[in-house]
Enzyme design. Sequence first.
Site, mmCIF file in Angstrom:
data_model
loop_
_atom_site.group_PDB
_atom_site.id
_atom_site.type_symbol
_atom_site.label_atom_id
_atom_site.label_comp_id
_atom_site.label_asym_id
_atom_site.label_seq_id
_atom_site.Cartn_x
_atom_site.Cartn_y
_atom_site.Cartn_z
ATOM 1 N N GLY A 232 0.837 -1.198 0.000
ATOM 2 C CA GLY A 232 0.000 0.000 0.000
ATOM 3 C C GLY A 232 0.865 1.237 0.000
ATOM 4 O O GLY A 232 2.024 1.201 -0.425
ATOM 5 N N THR A 236 1.154 4.737 4.945
ATOM 6 C CA THR A 236 0.502 3.662 5.713
ATOM 7 C C THR A 236 1.563 2.645 6.158
ATOM 8 O O THR A 236 1.528 2.156 7.291
ATOM 9 C CB THR A 236 -0.568 2.939 4.861
ATOM 10 N N GLY A 237 2.498 2.343 5.293
ATOM 11 C CA GLY A 237 3.559 1.379 5.610
ATOM 12 C C GLY A 237 4.377 1.809 6.814
ATOM 13 O O GLY A 237 4.716 0.986 7.674
ATOM 14 N N CYS A 288 1.933 0.842 -8.628
ATOM 15 C CA CYS A 288 3.192 1.180 -7.963
ATOM 16 C C CYS A 288 4.356 1.026 -8.934
ATOM 17 O O CYS A 288 5.384 1.660 -8.796
ATOM 18 C CB CYS A 288 3.387 0.270 -6.776
ATOM 19 N N GLU A 389 4.226 10.370 -5.824
ATOM 20 C CA GLU A 389 3.501 9.335 -6.551
ATOM 21 C C GLU A 389 2.100 9.852 -6.865
ATOM 22 O O GLU A 389 1.324 10.134 -5.954
ATOM 23 C CB GLU A 389 3.422 8.078 -5.680
HETATM 24 P P1 NAD Z 1 -3.413 2.227 1.337
HETATM 25 O O1 NAD Z 1 -2.114 2.293 2.057
HETATM 26 O O2 NAD Z 1 -4.382 3.327 1.538
HETATM 27 O O3 NAD Z 1 -4.200 0.901 1.725
HETATM 28 C C1 NAD Z 1 -3.655 -0.392 1.563
HETATM 29 C C2 NAD Z 1 -4.357 -1.348 2.510
HETATM 30 O O4 NAD Z 1 -4.043 -0.988 3.854
HETATM 31 C C3 NAD Z 1 -5.876 -1.324 2.417
HETATM 32 O O5 NAD Z 1 -6.383 -2.632 2.645
HETATM 33 C C4 NAD Z 1 -6.259 -0.397 3.542
HETATM 34 O O6 NAD Z 1 -7.580 -0.604 3.998
HETATM 35 C C5 NAD Z 1 -5.237 -0.775 4.579
HETATM 36 N N1 NAD Z 1 -4.941 0.280 5.566
HETATM 37 C C6 NAD Z 1 -5.076 1.614 5.423
HETATM 38 N N2 NAD Z 1 -4.726 2.238 6.563
HETATM 39 C C7 NAD Z 1 -4.335 1.272 7.431
HETATM 40 C C8 NAD Z 1 -3.858 1.282 8.767
HETATM 41 N N3 NAD Z 1 -3.693 2.425 9.447
HETATM 42 N N4 NAD Z 1 -3.549 0.107 9.337
HETATM 43 C C9 NAD Z 1 -3.679 -1.051 8.663
HETATM 44 N N5 NAD Z 1 -4.163 -1.131 7.404
HETATM 45 C C10 NAD Z 1 -4.472 0.025 6.795
HETATM 46 O O7 NAD Z 1 -3.068 2.033 -0.205
HETATM 47 P P2 NAD Z 1 -4.082 1.990 -1.430
HETATM 48 O O8 NAD Z 1 -4.578 3.376 -1.671
HETATM 49 O O9 NAD Z 1 -5.073 0.895 -1.245
HETATM 50 O O10 NAD Z 1 -3.110 1.544 -2.616
HETATM 51 C C11 NAD Z 1 -2.327 2.432 -3.323
HETATM 52 C C12 NAD Z 1 -0.907 2.450 -2.796
HETATM 53 O O11 NAD Z 1 -0.374 1.145 -2.788
HETATM 54 C C13 NAD Z 1 0.038 3.254 -3.655
HETATM 55 O O12 NAD Z 1 0.866 4.058 -2.853
HETATM 56 C C14 NAD Z 1 0.867 2.194 -4.362
HETATM 57 O O13 NAD Z 1 2.140 2.596 -4.773
HETATM 58 C C15 NAD Z 1 0.928 1.123 -3.352
HETATM 59 N N6 NAD Z 1 1.187 -0.142 -4.007
HETATM 60 C C16 NAD Z 1 2.445 -0.695 -3.920
HETATM 61 C C17 NAD Z 1 2.719 -1.882 -4.572
HETATM 62 C C18 NAD Z 1 4.084 -2.507 -4.531
HETATM 63 O O14 NAD Z 1 4.197 -3.630 -4.994
HETATM 64 N N7 NAD Z 1 5.096 -1.855 -4.035
HETATM 65 C C19 NAD Z 1 1.716 -2.522 -5.286
HETATM 66 C C20 NAD Z 1 0.457 -1.941 -5.347
HETATM 67 C C21 NAD Z 1 0.206 -0.757 -4.684
#
Ligand code: NAD
Length: 499
Positions: A232, A236-237, A288, A389
């Site tokens: 994600g 968030t990470g 991503c 991004e």
């Molecule tokens: P996001 O971080 O908003 O959400 C990802 C997941 O985490 C969702 O299931 C969400 O509900 C959950 N989440 C959100 N807040 C959280 C918290 N505080 N605690 C635990 N879980 C939580 O990301 P998104 O908008 O769903 O996806 C887009 C992002 O993902 C972009 O930044 C993209 O670059 C990244 N991404 C990275 C890769 C990779 O392989 N590196 C692949 C796909 C997407």
Amino acid sequence: MEPVLRINLFIEGQEVEPSSGSYIPRTDPGDESRTIGLVADGSRDVGAAVDAARRAFDNNAGGWVSDYRLRARVLFKAAELIREDLERLARLESLFSGKTIRTSRTSDIPRAAEIMEFYAGLADKVLGTGQIHRTGDLVAVVKQPVGVVAAITPWNFPFLILCRQVAPALAAGCTVVAKPSSLTSASAVELAKILSMAGAPKGVFNVVTGGGETVGGALIANEKVDAINFTGETTTGKWILERASRTLKRVVLELGGKNPNIVFDDADLERAANAVTYGAYANNGESCAAGSRLLVHSRVKEKLVRAVVERVSRLRVGYQLEESSDVGPLVSRGQLEKVMEYVAAAESEGLKVAYGGNRLTDGIYSRGNYMQPTVVDDVPPESKLFQEEIFGPVLTVTEFSDEDEAVRLANQTVYGLAAGVWSSDLGKALRVAERVKAGAVWINTYYTLPVEMPWGGFKQSGIGRNNTVLAIEHYLEIKGIYLDSQHGPMRPYYRIVLG
Ligand code: NAD
């Protein structure tokens, strides 16, 4: 017209309604006036799902933890079932995510099946080592599954990323609680049903849908969860890493990217133009891995930009389930607004929009999250558009004059996920590939990401790797076993201790 889908939780081998009794409505990204799904708010069910996974692991449900051949059979069967159901899964995936049906059908779903197969073949090859020690005793290095894994996934490749995360975990003998994005939860529950049909014992794979902080946060805080795989946003990470440290969970993070496609003046420009276009706009640019920064040698810049713009102008924007669509609607109204803010920022920074730049609002576009694929030219490294991004169909163009400058520009963001290098001089291409700080580099191609290619980021693009045989290690504990087989005299040290 697709019926409204009720998306429930999947716990201990069956679909269950949420204890909260509430469902979050999900609208069609291509027509926001239409509800397509009701997603269970599982915020009160995280404990039950983790307990189910914990019990399945601790009790070795159906032999799951000990029987690697069973795990191999289940994963092979799951791959077969995914392929048999490809068309339905592809439609579901596209409907909820906004990605075009051709993307789901030809890429996401078949690749997910390949991933299952790859790790199925690995399940019985998780080998430890052993040796007869010089004392004559046995020293063994044994690998054991780490336990309960939380898989938290984003909305852009819902099924593919979930499979990428959980296939190695399952192959290793772990049990899983998956938490998909609430925008795209349908395919996670489908995966649960597929694994169940394939013979996964109850409790091995569970799904809790709902909000990020409520469901995801509760999973991370839960002491019975041993490891997390999160894909994600970088912000968030970081939050997850900090929270996970409180119970010292293992963490793999796959985060954002701002990937350069570096084109030298000796590159095959036709091929490069095709790949730059594909790299920037495939999956609506919501990837991503998107090659969202074109870095191009000044000598060929004009020619390449013209060739790219010509291709972009031919991309057909349309409803995600239409066969003719190349670019679909963005996943949500919020995402569309976020991307349009970047286009506005380009204008206020005085940058030149070489193509696109507008929302599409006429006729069939009026109710969906559509925008023109956009090219912004002459973007300096200080620009927000170069650094952040965007996660939408926006390509920036920046020129360079030599190899050093190309590398410097490529590395000039906080991200380090992927890069493309284009040159007919393979020595130069390899040199640049080595110097670019990215977890994956494509030379004279872009986006090819089979399960045999490691996937993960340098810098703020993440920690750890998915794909390949390496991924399984994340789900394994290593145990040393020393077996005193001699019953001979105790070593002098013990004689002293024992008197
Ligand atoms: P996001 O971080 O908003 O959400 C990802 C997941 O985490 C969702 O299931 C969400 O509900 C959950 N989440 C959100 N807040 C959280 C918290 N505080 N605690 C635990 N879980 C939580 O990301 P998104 O908008 O769903 O996806 C887009 C992002 O993902 C972009 O930044 C993209 O670059 C990244 N991404 C990275 C890769 C990779 O392989 N590196 C692949 C796909 C997407």
